[in-house]
Design an enzyme around this catalytic site. Structure first.
Site, PDB file in Angstrom:
ATOM      1  N   HIS A 209      -2.948   7.657   2.378  1.00 59.02           N
ATOM      2  CA  HIS A 209      -3.559   6.251   1.853  1.00 59.02           C
ATOM      3  C   HIS A 209      -4.858   6.011   2.434  1.00 59.02           C
ATOM      4  O   HIS A 209      -5.112   6.243   3.659  1.00 59.02           O
ATOM      5  CB  HIS A 209      -2.499   5.207   2.573  1.00 59.02           C
ATOM      6  CG  HIS A 209      -3.046   3.640   2.314  1.00 59.02           C
ATOM      7  ND1 HIS A 209      -3.649   3.446   1.102  1.00 59.02           N
ATOM      8  CD2 HIS A 209      -3.023   2.759   3.073  1.00 59.02           C
ATOM      9  CE1 HIS A 209      -3.634   2.061   1.132  1.00 59.02           C
ATOM     10  NE2 HIS A 209      -3.501   1.759   2.218  1.00 59.02           N
TER      11      HIS A 209
ATOM     12  N   CYS B  94       0.852  -1.226  -0.003  1.00 62.49           N
ATOM     13  CA  CYS B  94      -0.161   0.084   0.044  1.00 62.49           C
ATOM     14  C   CYS B  94       0.869   1.410   0.198  1.00 62.49           C
ATOM     15  O   CYS B  94       0.332   2.249  -0.466  1.00 62.49           O
ATOM     16  CB  CYS B  94      -0.907  -0.044   1.035  1.00 62.49           C
ATOM     17  SG  CYS B  94      -1.970  -1.490   1.207  1.00 62.49           S
TER      18      CYS B  94
ATOM     19  N   ASN C 254      -9.929   0.243   0.221  1.00 63.92           N
ATOM     20  CA  ASN C 254      -8.437   0.184   0.087  1.00 63.92           C
ATOM     21  C   ASN C 254      -7.775  -0.334  -0.935  1.00 63.92           C
ATOM     22  O   ASN C 254      -7.802  -1.666  -1.434  1.00 63.92           O
ATOM     23  CB  ASN C 254      -7.774  -0.447   1.364  1.00 63.92           C
ATOM     24  CG  ASN C 254      -6.189  -0.395   1.635  1.00 63.92           C
ATOM     25  OD1 ASN C 254      -5.532  -0.263   0.532  1.00 63.92           O
ATOM     26  ND2 ASN C 254      -5.600  -1.054   2.695  1.00 63.92           N
TER      27      ASN C 254
HETATM   28  N1  COA Z   1     -18.153  -7.633  10.192  1.00 64.43           N
HETATM   29  C1  COA Z   1     -18.702  -7.924  11.670  1.00 64.43           C
HETATM   30  N2  COA Z   1     -17.858  -8.217  12.760  1.00 64.43           N
HETATM   31  C2  COA Z   1     -16.633  -8.493  12.304  1.00 64.43           C
HETATM   32  C3  COA Z   1     -16.248  -8.085  11.093  1.00 64.43           C
HETATM   33  C4  COA Z   1     -16.906  -7.947  10.051  1.00 64.43           C
HETATM   34  N3  COA Z   1     -16.699  -7.612   8.824  1.00 64.43           N
HETATM   35  N4  COA Z   1     -14.655  -8.399  11.136  1.00 64.43           N
HETATM   36  C5  COA Z   1     -14.309  -8.480  12.437  1.00 64.43           C
HETATM   37  N5  COA Z   1     -15.625  -8.644  13.400  1.00 64.43           N
HETATM   38  C6  COA Z   1     -15.656  -8.718  14.729  1.00 64.43           C
HETATM   39  C7  COA Z   1     -14.535  -9.549  15.339  1.00 64.43           C
HETATM   40  O1  COA Z   1     -14.406 -11.005  15.090  1.00 64.43           O
HETATM   41  C8  COA Z   1     -14.709  -9.327  16.835  1.00 64.43           C
HETATM   42  O2  COA Z   1     -15.817 -10.049  17.209  1.00 64.43           O
HETATM   43  P1  COA Z   1     -15.196 -10.558  18.751  1.00 64.43           P
HETATM   44  O3  COA Z   1     -15.141  -9.235  19.693  1.00 64.43           O
HETATM   45  O4  COA Z   1     -16.478 -11.556  19.091  1.00 64.43           O
HETATM   46  O5  COA Z   1     -13.887 -11.375  18.735  1.00 64.43           O
HETATM   47  C9  COA Z   1     -15.159  -7.750  16.345  1.00 64.43           C
HETATM   48  O6  COA Z   1     -15.911  -7.709  15.322  1.00 64.43           O
HETATM   49  C10 COA Z   1     -14.218  -6.553  16.900  1.00 64.43           C
HETATM   50  O7  COA Z   1     -12.767  -7.013  16.013  1.00 64.43           O
HETATM   51  P2  COA Z   1     -11.873  -6.181  16.079  1.00 64.43           P
HETATM   52  O8  COA Z   1     -10.821  -6.713  15.259  1.00 64.43           O
HETATM   53  O9  COA Z   1     -11.606  -5.611  17.441  1.00 64.43           O
HETATM   54  O10 COA Z   1     -12.425  -4.776  15.441  1.00 64.43           O
HETATM   55  P3  COA Z   1     -11.663  -3.313  15.257  1.00 64.43           P
HETATM   56  O11 COA Z   1     -12.426  -2.329  15.928  1.00 64.43           O
HETATM   57  O12 COA Z   1     -10.329  -3.515  15.333  1.00 64.43           O
HETATM   58  O13 COA Z   1     -11.778  -3.372  13.639  1.00 64.43           O
HETATM   59  C11 COA Z   1     -10.542  -3.529  11.529  1.00 64.43           C
HETATM   60  C12 COA Z   1     -11.376  -4.248  12.716  1.00 64.43           C
HETATM   61  C13 COA Z   1     -10.144  -4.640  10.758  1.00 64.43           C
HETATM   62  C14 COA Z   1     -11.530  -2.587  10.599  1.00 64.43           C
HETATM   63  C15 COA Z   1      -9.370  -2.434  11.831  1.00 64.43           C
HETATM   64  O14 COA Z   1      -8.626  -3.242  13.254  1.00 64.43           O
HETATM   65  C16 COA Z   1      -8.465  -2.013  10.906  1.00 64.43           C
HETATM   66  O15 COA Z   1      -9.122  -1.325  10.087  1.00 64.43           O
HETATM   67  N6  COA Z   1      -7.174  -2.191  10.999  1.00 64.43           N
HETATM   68  C17 COA Z   1      -6.369  -1.966   9.940  1.00 64.43           C
HETATM   69  C18 COA Z   1      -6.638  -2.441   8.679  1.00 64.43           C
HETATM   70  C19 COA Z   1      -5.978  -1.848   7.645  1.00 64.43           C
HETATM   71  O16 COA Z   1      -6.095  -0.734   7.246  1.00 64.43           O
HETATM   72  N7  COA Z   1      -5.087  -2.826   6.894  1.00 64.43           N
HETATM   73  C20 COA Z   1      -4.521  -2.501   5.798  1.00 64.43           C
HETATM   74  C21 COA Z   1      -3.378  -1.208   6.023  1.00 64.43           C
HETATM   75  S1  COA Z   1      -2.519  -0.838   4.351  1.00 64.43           S
END
Ligand code: COA
Length: 322
Positions: A249, A113, A279
């Site tokens: 980004h 990215c 993304n």
């Molecule tokens: N829909 C519904 N629930 C979801 C889900 C989805 N698509 N994806 C994950 N969950 C659930 C998880 O299983 C978790 O459930 P649990 O508490 O029962 O285990 C809950 O939602 C919370 O998950 P969590 O990972 O803590 O959520 P978050 O607030 O951290 O958001 C992301 C997850 C991935 C959106 C966030 O961490 C993120 O954006 N990270 C950066 C990713 C990124 O940008 N990557 C590319 C970089 S170049």
């Protein structure tokens, strides 16, 4: 002193739109969760017979037209991509042939990215050292091809697209600075852990998928993208108030908002496309840049700060006077 100046931008998005409600029918997720955790409403997905070079070609043609140059004026082509059409030749070579250009160097860079920031850095150095005078720099991805569409933690985040810029040698900048960084100790936090040389059987089985520790990536992205804003400002002896537009980004609206808050850059000065593009990896920054140029927000004379972050980890910035 020779510098490089952006003289044209272009971008391309595939026609197919994948909405959050479409995803609700594919995995256990819902629109409200995706919007509130990521800011994403929809993303584009390349057609089955559309490849990264096809997207790159459309974005390039638009950038060439905007720059008012001929294809044959281009003497350097760099494509940033994680999702090359073929193992080799490079997507840049395929693109070069499509554009009817013969002879000048064409190569890919791979920094996921952050790839466009790395490509821009390299192209800028080619121009500054007199090795090129007119560079086509592209970020293009069919990231949907390395996504597990049954994994709700990752499949909601990514989309396909391409963006391109034409850089031309000039007596005044242009690109004021570029800074690029990597730290491979974070290699396992965001990756596709298979490839040609390793676990190729999984590639053959169509299981070359992106895996991610979302929370850790989130925290790192906010820190790295905030720090490089400061790095670029210090290097140019500028204040944040002098930045007309931040083009970050487009991974997650919460990352972008947290970066803006830490860097004290108001949200009105931040270009956002993540809601409609998701993304798009290496394509995200040039796509957002082109959108803001074409809708008239970014105009000649303004100071624009571009920044990218991705797997590796790798991250980088470019401070540009348009
Ligand atoms: N829909 C519904 N629930 C979801 C889900 C989805 N698509 N994806 C994950 N969950 C659930 C998880 O299983 C978790 O459930 P649990 O508490 O029962 O285990 C809950 O939602 C919370 O998950 P969590 O990972 O803590 O959520 P978050 O607030 O951290 O958001 C992301 C997850 C991935 C959106 C966030 O961490 C993120 O954006 N990270 C950066 C990713 C990124 O940008 N990557 C590319 C970089 S170049």
């Amino acid at each position: 002193m020779t510098c490089s100046r952006v003289i044209g931008t272009g971008s391309y998005l595939p026609e197919k739109i994948l909405t959050n409600s479409d995803l609700e029918r594919m995995v256990d997720t819902n629109d409200e969760w995706i919007r509130s955790r990521t800011g994403i409403c929809e993303r584009r997905i390349a057609a089955d017979d559309q490849f990264t070079c096809d997207l790159a070609e459309q974005a390039s043609l638009r950038a060439i037209e905007a720059a008012g140059i001929k294809n044959t004026d281009i003497d350097l082509i760099i494509v940033a991509t994680t999702t090359a059409d073929q193992v080799f030749p490079s997507t840049a070579c395929l693109l070069q042939h499509r554009l009817g250009i013969e002879g000048p160097p064409a190569f890919d860079v791979q920094a996921v990215c952050a790839g466009f920031m790395f490509a821009l850095d390299v192209a800028d150095k080619f121009i500054r050292t007199g090795s090129a005078r007119c560079a086509l720099v592209v970020g293009a991805e069919t990231f949907s091809r390395i996504i597990d569409w049954t994994d709700r933690r990752t499949c909601i985040l990514f989309g396909d697209g391409a963006g391109a810029v034409i850089l031309k040698a000039d007596n005044s900048p242009g690109i004021l600075s570029t800074h690029i960084h990597s730290d491979g100790k974070y290699k396992d936090l965001l990756c596709v852990p298979v490839g040609v040389s390793k676990n190729y059987n999984l590639v053959q089985q169509g299981k070359a998928y992106t895996t991610m520790e979302g929370g850790e990536v989130f925290r790192w992205a906010v820190t790295a993208m905030s720090d490089i804003i400061e790095e670029a400002l210090v290097a140019n002896n500028m204040d944040k108030e002098q930045i007309d537009w931040l083009v970050p980004h487009q991974a997650n609206i919460r990352i972008i908002n947290a970066v803006g808050k830490r860097a004290k850059i108001p949200s009105e000065k931040v270009v956002i496309t993540v809601n409609r593009h998701g993304n798009t990896s290496a394509a995200s920054v040039p796509l957002a840049l082109d959108e803001a140029v074409r809708d008239g927000r970014i105009v000649s004379g303004q100071y624009i700060l571009l920044e990218g972050f991705g797997g590796g980890f790798s991250w980088g910035s470019a401070l540009i006077k348009m």
